[in-house]
Motif scaffolding. Structure first.
Motif, PDB file in Angstrom:
ATOM      1  N   LEU A  13      45.291  44.405  45.690  1.00  0.00           N
ATOM      2  CA  LEU A  13      46.208  43.273  45.748  1.00  0.00           C
ATOM      3  C   LEU A  13      45.555  42.029  45.132  1.00  0.00           C
ATOM      4  N   ILE A  14      44.307  41.757  45.466  1.00  0.00           N
ATOM      5  CA  ILE A  14      43.580  40.609  44.913  1.00  0.00           C
ATOM      6  C   ILE A  14      43.438  40.763  43.403  1.00  0.00           C
ATOM      7  N   LEU A  15      43.107  41.954  42.950  1.00  0.00           N
ATOM      8  CA  LEU A  15      42.974  42.201  41.511  1.00  0.00           C
ATOM      9  C   LEU A  15      44.300  41.956  40.791  1.00  0.00           C
ATOM     10  N   VAL A  16      45.391  42.441  41.347  1.00  0.00           N
ATOM     11  CA  VAL A  16      46.707  42.247  40.753  1.00  0.00           C
ATOM     12  C   VAL A  16      47.055  40.754  40.728  1.00  0.00           C
ATOM     13  N   LEU A  17      46.769  40.041  41.817  1.00  0.00           N
ATOM     14  CA  LEU A  17      47.032  38.600  41.869  1.00  0.00           C
ATOM     15  C   LEU A  17      46.212  37.848  40.818  1.00  0.00           C
ATOM     16  N   PHE A  22      45.985  34.940  35.781  1.00  0.00           N
ATOM     17  CA  PHE A  22      45.427  34.825  34.437  1.00  0.00           C
ATOM     18  C   PHE A  22      46.532  34.827  33.384  1.00  0.00           C
ATOM     19  N   ILE A  23      47.468  35.755  33.519  1.00  0.00           N
ATOM     20  CA  ILE A  23      48.579  35.845  32.559  1.00  0.00           C
ATOM     21  C   ILE A  23      49.434  34.582  32.619  1.00  0.00           C
ATOM     22  N   ALA A  24      49.706  34.081  33.828  1.00  0.00           N
ATOM     23  CA  ALA A  24      50.501  32.861  33.965  1.00  0.00           C
ATOM     24  C   ALA A  24      49.769  31.677  33.334  1.00  0.00           C
ATOM     25  N   GLY A  25      48.464  31.578  33.548  1.00  0.00           N
ATOM     26  CA  GLY A  25      47.679  30.489  32.949  1.00  0.00           C
ATOM     27  C   GLY A  25      47.672  30.570  31.435  1.00  0.00           C
ATOM     28  N   ALA A  26      47.459  31.766  30.912  1.00  0.00           N
ATOM     29  CA  ALA A  26      47.456  31.949  29.466  1.00  0.00           C
ATOM     30  C   ALA A  26      48.831  31.620  28.882  1.00  0.00           C
ATOM     31  N   SER A  27      49.880  32.014  29.561  1.00  0.00           N
ATOM     32  CA  SER A  27      51.238  31.708  29.096  1.00  0.00           C
ATOM     33  C   SER A  27      51.491  30.204  29.123  1.00  0.00           C
ATOM     34  N   GLY A  28      51.012  29.532  30.165  1.00  0.00           N
ATOM     35  CA  GLY A  28      51.175  28.075  30.267  1.00  0.00           C
ATOM     36  C   GLY A  28      50.481  27.355  29.129  1.00  0.00           C
ATOM     37  N   VAL A  29      49.263  27.786  28.816  1.00  0.00           N
ATOM     38  CA  VAL A  29      48.522  27.175  27.711  1.00  0.00           C
ATOM     39  C   VAL A  29      49.272  27.393  26.400  1.00  0.00           C
TER      40      VAL A  29
END
Length: 99
Positions: A13-17, A22-29
């Protein structure tokens, strides 16, 4: 469920989170970068539109000047200005030298 299964489940669960964050941060950038690029392109577009409008006005002025240059009036004006020619019945008044 035993302890090992729970720990493994928590780790998963922690790994998936972490992956989702990470994906959300990269998308935001990437979204911010694309927004900045969009603003730059909008400024460039406005500049190019202004240049196009100026070019259209200049082209229109050139067309008008070309039409004028094909008239008798243009020939007369140039003869007067460059050659000092006048009609026989004209009186030319020139400014004095201030004496």
């Amino acid at each position: 469920m035993n302890r090992r299964a729970r720990r493994k489940s928590k780790r998963s669960l922690i790994l998936v989170l972490l992956i989702v964050i990470f994906i959300a941060g990269a998308s935001g950038v990437k979204i911010i970068q694309l927004h900045e690029k969009s603003e730059e392109l909008a400024v460039t577009e406005r500049q190019l539109e202004a240049e196009l409008e100026n070019a259209k006005l200049e082209a229109e002025n050139l067309v008008n000047r070309e039409k004028y240059m094909q008239t008798k009036k243009y020939v007369e004006d140039e003869a007067k200005k460059k050659l000092g020619l006048v009609y026989p019945d004209e009186i030319v008044i020139r400014p004095g030298d201030g004496r």
